[in-house]
Design an enzyme around this catalytic site. Structure first.
Site, PDB file in Angstrom:
ATOM      1  CG  HIS A 153     -21.034   8.060  21.430  1.00 29.68           C
ATOM      2  ND1 HIS A 153     -20.947   6.723  21.447  1.00 29.68           N
ATOM      3  CD2 HIS A 153     -21.222   8.453  19.977  1.00 29.68           C
ATOM      4  CE1 HIS A 153     -21.247   6.351  20.276  1.00 29.68           C
ATOM      5  NE2 HIS A 153     -21.272   7.103  19.357  1.00 29.68           N
ATOM      6  N   GLY A 182     -11.487  26.939   9.297  1.00 29.09           N
ATOM      7  CA  GLY A 182     -11.745  25.579   9.498  1.00 29.09           C
ATOM      8  C   GLY A 182     -11.715  24.858   7.967  1.00 29.09           C
ATOM      9  NE  ARG A 188     -24.301   8.555  18.654  1.00 30.26           N
ATOM     10  CZ  ARG A 188     -23.479   9.376  17.706  1.00 30.26           C
ATOM     11  NH1 ARG A 188     -23.323  10.505  17.841  1.00 30.26           N
ATOM     12  NH2 ARG A 188     -23.183   8.515  16.830  1.00 30.26           N
ATOM     13  CG  LEU A 235     -19.484  12.359   9.464  1.00 30.83           C
ATOM     14  CD1 LEU A 235     -19.038  11.043   8.917  1.00 30.83           C
ATOM     15  CD2 LEU A 235     -18.324  13.357   9.751  1.00 30.83           C
ATOM     16  N   GLY A 249     -12.300  21.198   8.201  1.00 30.28           N
ATOM     17  CA  GLY A 249     -12.892  20.022   8.332  1.00 30.28           C
ATOM     18  C   GLY A 249     -13.826  19.768   7.397  1.00 30.28           C
TER      19      GLY A 249
HETATM   20  C1  LIG Z   1     -14.366   9.974  17.535  1.00 31.06           C
HETATM   21  C2  LIG Z   1     -15.677  10.560  16.827  1.00 31.06           C
HETATM   22  C3  LIG Z   1     -16.166   9.810  16.033  1.00 31.06           C
HETATM   23  C4  LIG Z   1     -17.332  10.343  15.084  1.00 31.06           C
HETATM   24  N1  LIG Z   1     -17.985   9.530  14.139  1.00 31.06           N
HETATM   25  C5  LIG Z   1     -19.154  10.212  13.626  1.00 31.06           C
HETATM   26  C6  LIG Z   1     -19.596   9.584  12.449  1.00 31.06           C
HETATM   27  O1  LIG Z   1     -19.315   8.177  12.424  1.00 31.06           O
HETATM   28  N2  LIG Z   1     -20.644   9.926  11.840  1.00 31.06           N
HETATM   29  C7  LIG Z   1     -21.018  11.422  12.198  1.00 31.06           C
HETATM   30  O2  LIG Z   1     -21.970  11.817  11.553  1.00 31.06           O
HETATM   31  N3  LIG Z   1     -20.200  12.154  12.981  1.00 31.06           N
HETATM   32  C8  LIG Z   1     -19.333  11.582  13.845  1.00 31.06           C
HETATM   33  N4  LIG Z   1     -18.655  12.622  14.757  1.00 31.06           N
HETATM   34  C9  LIG Z   1     -18.889  13.835  14.638  1.00 31.06           C
HETATM   35  C10 LIG Z   1     -18.197  14.204  13.540  1.00 31.06           C
HETATM   36  O3  LIG Z   1     -17.156  13.983  13.376  1.00 31.06           O
HETATM   37  C11 LIG Z   1     -17.936  15.944  13.812  1.00 31.06           C
HETATM   38  O4  LIG Z   1     -19.057  16.452  14.309  1.00 31.06           O
HETATM   39  C12 LIG Z   1     -17.613  16.675  12.603  1.00 31.06           C
HETATM   40  O5  LIG Z   1     -16.428  16.057  12.043  1.00 31.06           O
HETATM   41  C13 LIG Z   1     -17.228  18.255  12.723  1.00 31.06           C
HETATM   42  O6  LIG Z   1     -16.723  18.471  11.428  1.00 31.06           O
HETATM   43  P1  LIG Z   1     -16.741  20.103  11.259  1.00 31.06           P
HETATM   44  O7  LIG Z   1     -16.154  20.494   9.960  1.00 31.06           O
HETATM   45  O8  LIG Z   1     -17.665  20.967  11.886  1.00 31.06           O
HETATM   46  O9  LIG Z   1     -15.324  20.506  12.464  1.00 31.06           O
HETATM   47  P2  LIG Z   1     -14.104  19.864  12.330  1.00 31.06           P
HETATM   48  O10 LIG Z   1     -13.517  18.626  11.607  1.00 31.06           O
HETATM   49  O11 LIG Z   1     -13.661  19.619  14.092  1.00 31.06           O
HETATM   50  O12 LIG Z   1     -13.206  20.953  11.687  1.00 31.06           O
HETATM   51  C14 LIG Z   1     -12.656  22.059  12.651  1.00 31.06           C
HETATM   52  C15 LIG Z   1     -11.489  22.770  11.842  1.00 31.06           C
HETATM   53  O13 LIG Z   1     -11.768  24.230  12.235  1.00 31.06           O
HETATM   54  C16 LIG Z   1     -10.162  24.544  12.667  1.00 31.06           C
HETATM   55  N5  LIG Z   1     -10.167  25.709  13.589  1.00 31.06           N
HETATM   56  C17 LIG Z   1     -10.637  25.405  14.676  1.00 31.06           C
HETATM   57  N6  LIG Z   1     -10.572  26.407  15.368  1.00 31.06           N
HETATM   58  C18 LIG Z   1      -9.722  27.262  14.585  1.00 31.06           C
HETATM   59  C19 LIG Z   1      -9.141  28.507  14.991  1.00 31.06           C
HETATM   60  N7  LIG Z   1      -9.422  29.199  16.095  1.00 31.06           N
HETATM   61  N8  LIG Z   1      -8.238  29.039  13.935  1.00 31.06           N
HETATM   62  C20 LIG Z   1      -8.129  28.150  12.859  1.00 31.06           C
HETATM   63  N9  LIG Z   1      -8.514  27.022  12.613  1.00 31.06           N
HETATM   64  C21 LIG Z   1      -9.444  26.563  13.400  1.00 31.06           C
HETATM   65  C22 LIG Z   1      -9.597  23.077  12.572  1.00 31.06           C
HETATM   66  O14 LIG Z   1      -8.209  23.468  12.507  1.00 31.06           O
HETATM   67  C23 LIG Z   1     -10.299  22.249  11.713  1.00 31.06           C
HETATM   68  O15 LIG Z   1      -9.837  22.498  10.419  1.00 31.06           O
HETATM   69  C24 LIG Z   1     -17.411  11.924  15.284  1.00 31.06           C
HETATM   70  C25 LIG Z   1     -16.816  12.575  16.292  1.00 31.06           C
HETATM   71  C26 LIG Z   1     -15.819  11.763  17.068  1.00 31.06           C
HETATM   72  C27 LIG Z   1     -15.352  12.636  18.156  1.00 31.06           C
END
Ligand SMILES: Cc1cc2nc3c(=O)[nH]c(=O)nc-3n(C[C@H](O)[C@H](O)[C@H](O)COP(=O)(O)OP(=O)(O)OC[C@H]3O[C@@H](n4cnc5c(N)ncnc54)[C@H](O)[C@@H]3O)c2cc1C
Length: 656
Positions: free
Chosen positions: A285, A59, A349, A460, A61
């Site tokens: 949401h 991941g 929410r 975030l 993200g």
């Molecule tokens: C529309 C929207 C708006 C939002 N706004 C906000 C906000 O304003 N403030 C806030 O705090 N939160 C917000 N959120 C929530 C927040 O965006 C997410 O909870 C957060 O970005 C998740 O980050 P992460 O790094 O955990 O996962 P992600 O950003 O989802 O990253 C997951 C990563 O894992 C990789 N991956 C997944 N499975 C596999 C696999 N099997 N093999 C290889 N790679 C894989 C993907 O390619 C990606 O790189 C929002 C969410 C949405 C949907």
């Protein structure tokens, strides 16, 4: 604080649930000293020894990119995987509204303790106090780090970073970069990651999907992946594996998540022994664009920040179909302001979503199908002028207009709740380690910190806290205290896991049925929304538990996956993910059925107050439900981690 948290509730003595398989490893001592003390007590890996270790981060993200960059910067060898063509495309990029931190720039009474308090209360007393306190504590360092990286946060006249409010808080602590906060934060993390890719300290594998975890001698030692361009199944070995793979809201088919978000990585790890924490805790949401028809594959979120200036209302009379401009002020019901005068439109929410459902159930919903409520900016535009509103929310207004064809500067937006975030995920201890030693889980993929309801702008914060400031310490402790046997990808465990992955892929390709993956996914999503969505009850959940296994069985008999395995094949990718959703969905319903109380996003209709608020049962359910996989079709085993509330005493949660 103007809340009326008065009635303390009984909590069953924690010792009743002590489970030998769940050690949360919460450090001793007062809450404000726990993390500091733990950091001192944990073992370190000396700088010259770090290059001897290899860490896999799945991941890229916010959680994964920040972890990979920080670990590489420290000197570990990092291998980072994403199924996207670039780390920059992770779903985190979609986050709009902002990121919380207890900086108190506004001098409005914020503090680490208040952020901690709001988060524990917002999560309806189903999160671990120690984790939440640590999150609030490191929140400030996140902002400093991101500013140093050049993240263009909004600033006010004085030059200080600007803040706005989000639901569940009476202070302004949300830092933002217009409506693109996630994107800007991810660019910051990506640039730190790119530096390490350039230096060769991170080996980046894009368009590579992790399909299984490899466990050797009880420890996570690697992963098996599929190259999404060539179809090649490959093994990768490491000393520790970090999953930063995001949330699983797409189990509902329609959600605000990016289409590709899925549960495969955590589900495969669950099947290999990682316990799954609180799988039924899903966030709905309140401010999304309503569903407009059967053609949709995704829903669009309108950031919660809009509720700083937008007022939510519906007509007072059921069935009133007049256009909003023809409904006079005294025939409107600003129901959030009426019911929750102290928080008004900024209630959390879960509360706001349920209130919208309630008025729509009463026949007062607006728009086609009556599943919508107005979010109205006319007062704010009158008060502040259109230019100010444009500066604050311009890109969100534009997005709304492009999707609906309606101009929100002139007519109120129509919004309705939608599935958005999953508070459940793999169970982790205070060190962010799962029940499989050496397997760490960070960001939305783990269950921690948000309890039964996540407050806005906290995801975030958690992803970056985990990646930049917590995991780098705790993973060092694991590496320094573990004796590793030398393994490589010729090990039997790798060979067997690869064979299982290949067999599963071939099985999907060879079924050659008549129904597309999307047809099955849509059907599963509808079951989940109808019976395990915004409201749940015993009969509905029992029904879902009968039909999901049948649907799963039909999937494996009737699915049609066109194309080949040794090529780009998006249907094949989707099929594998939906197959996992079919299993996870069942666990979510099992968990929702067992939790015979209402809390946060888990609203069991049987447990509500007279005015429709959620009724918790602290005496019987003040624990994390951590499920152990025992085989498909056999009942998973429930392990309970008791939750202790020493600093924020469980009380009736009121935002009135
Ligand atoms: C529309 C929207 C708006 C939002 N706004 C906000 C906000 O304003 N403030 C806030 O705090 N939160 C917000 N959120 C929530 C927040 O965006 C997410 O909870 C957060 O970005 C998740 O980050 P992460 O790094 O955990 O996962 P992600 O950003 O989802 O990253 C997951 C990563 O894992 C990789 N991956 C997944 N499975 C596999 C696999 N099997 N093999 C290889 N790679 C894989 C993907 O390619 C990606 O790189 C929002 C969410 C949405 C949907």
């Amino acid at each position: 604080m103007t809340t009326t948290d008065t009635r303390p509730t009984t909590v069953r003595p924690a010792t009743e649930y002590l489970d030998p398989k769940l050690n949360s490893k919460i450090p001793e001592g007062p809450i404000e000293r726990k993390w500091e003390r733990h950091k001192f007590e944990m073992k370190l890996v000396s700088p010259t020894n770090r290059r001897r270790y290899t860490i896999i981060v799945v991941g890229s993200g916010l959680a994964g990119a920040s972890a990979a960059a920080t670990l590489a910067e420290a000197g570990y060898n990092v291998k980072c995987y994403t199924y996207h063509d670039s780390p920059r495309r992770a779903h985190s990029i979609a986050a709009q509204g902002g990121i919380n931190a207890a900086k108190n720039y506004r001098n409005d009474g914020d503090s680490v303790f208040r952020l901690f308090y709001d988060t524990v209360k917002g999560g309806d007393f189903r999160a671990r106090e120690a984790n939440v306190y640590r999150l609030a504590e490191v929140s400030m360092a996140i902002i400093d780090q991101c500013v140093a990286q050049g993240v263009p946060f909004a600033r006010e006249y004085s030059g200080y970073l600007d803040n706005r409010s989000f639901g569940g808080a009476q202070v302004a602590r949300t830092f933002y970069a217009r409506g693109q906060t996630g994107q800007q934060l991810l660019l910051g993390a990506y640039q730190a990651l790119s530096r390490q890719i350039g230096l060769g300290q991170v080996k980046m594998f894009s368009r590579t999907e992790m399909l299984d975890l490899v466990v050797i001698d009880g420890r996570a030692r690697g992963i098996v992946t599929r190259d999404m361009v060539t179809g090649k199944i490959e093994s990768h070995v490491a000393d520790a594996v970090v999953l930063a793979t995001g949330g699983y809201s797409n189990v509902f088919y329609l959600s605000t998540n990016a289409k590709a978000c899925n549960a495969t990585a955590i589900w495969r790890a669950h099947r290999r022994g990682a316990f799954f924490g609180n799988p039924c805790f899903t966030q709905i949401h309140p401010t999304c664009i309503p569903v407009s028809g059967d053609h949709q594959s995704k829903l669009t979120l309108m950031s919660e920040s809009l509720r700083n200036d937008g007022r939510v209302w519906v007509p007072k009379t059921p069935g009133d179909k007049r256009p909003p401009s023809s409904i006079p002020e005294d025939e409107r019901d600003y129901y959030l302001e009426r019911k929750y005068p102290s928080y008004g439109n900024l209630v959390p929410r879960d509360i706001s979503s349920r209130a919208a459902k309630q008025v729509c159930d009463e026949g007062r919903g607006v728009g086609p199908g009556g599943l919508g409520v107005y979010l109205d900016f006319s007062d704010a535009i009158k008060r502040l002028g259109r230019k100010v509103i444009e500066e604050r929310y311009g890109n969100l207004f534009e997005m709304y207009e492009r999707i609906t064809g309606e101009n929100p500067y002139e007519t109120p937006m129509r919004i309705y709740p939608a599935v958005h975030y999953t508070m459940g995920g793999l169970w982790v201890d205070y060190n962010l380690m799962s029940t499989i030693p050496g397997l760490f889980v960070i960001g939305e993929a783990n269950f921690s910190d948000h309890g039964a309801n996540r407050l806005g702008a906290s995801a975030l914060m958690q992803g970056l806290a985990d990646g930049y400031f917590i995991l780098p310490y705790t993973i060092a402790d694991y590496l320094a205290s573990t004796k590793f046997t030398k393994v490589d990808t010729t090990h039997i465990a790798f060979r067997e896991t690869e064979a299982e992955v290949t067999e599963r892929t071939n099985r999907l390709l060879n079924t050659k049925g008549t129904r597309t993956v999307d047809m099955f996914h849509r059907e599963l999503g509808k079951i989940m929304w109808d019976y395990c969505g915004m409201a749940r009850n015993e009969a509905g959940l029992k029904h879902a538990l009968e039909v999901i296994p049948e649907l799963r069985e039909r999937f494996w008999r009737e699915v049609k996956v066109p194309g080949e395995g040794n090529d780009i094949n998006q249907e094949l990718e989707k099929a594998g993910r939906v197959a996992d959703f079919m299993e996870l969905a069942e666990l979510m319903c099992i968990d929702a059925l067992h939790r015979d109380e209402s809390c946060g996003g888990h609203f069991r209709e049987e447990h509500q107050t007279e005015d429709g608020e959620a009724e918790r049962d602290d005496e019987n359910f003040a624990y994390v439900a951590a499920w152990e996989f025992t085989g498909l079709g056999t009942k998973p085993v429930l392990h309970r981690e008791p939750l202790h509330f020493e600093y924020v005493k469980p009380a009736v949660r009121s935002y009135k």
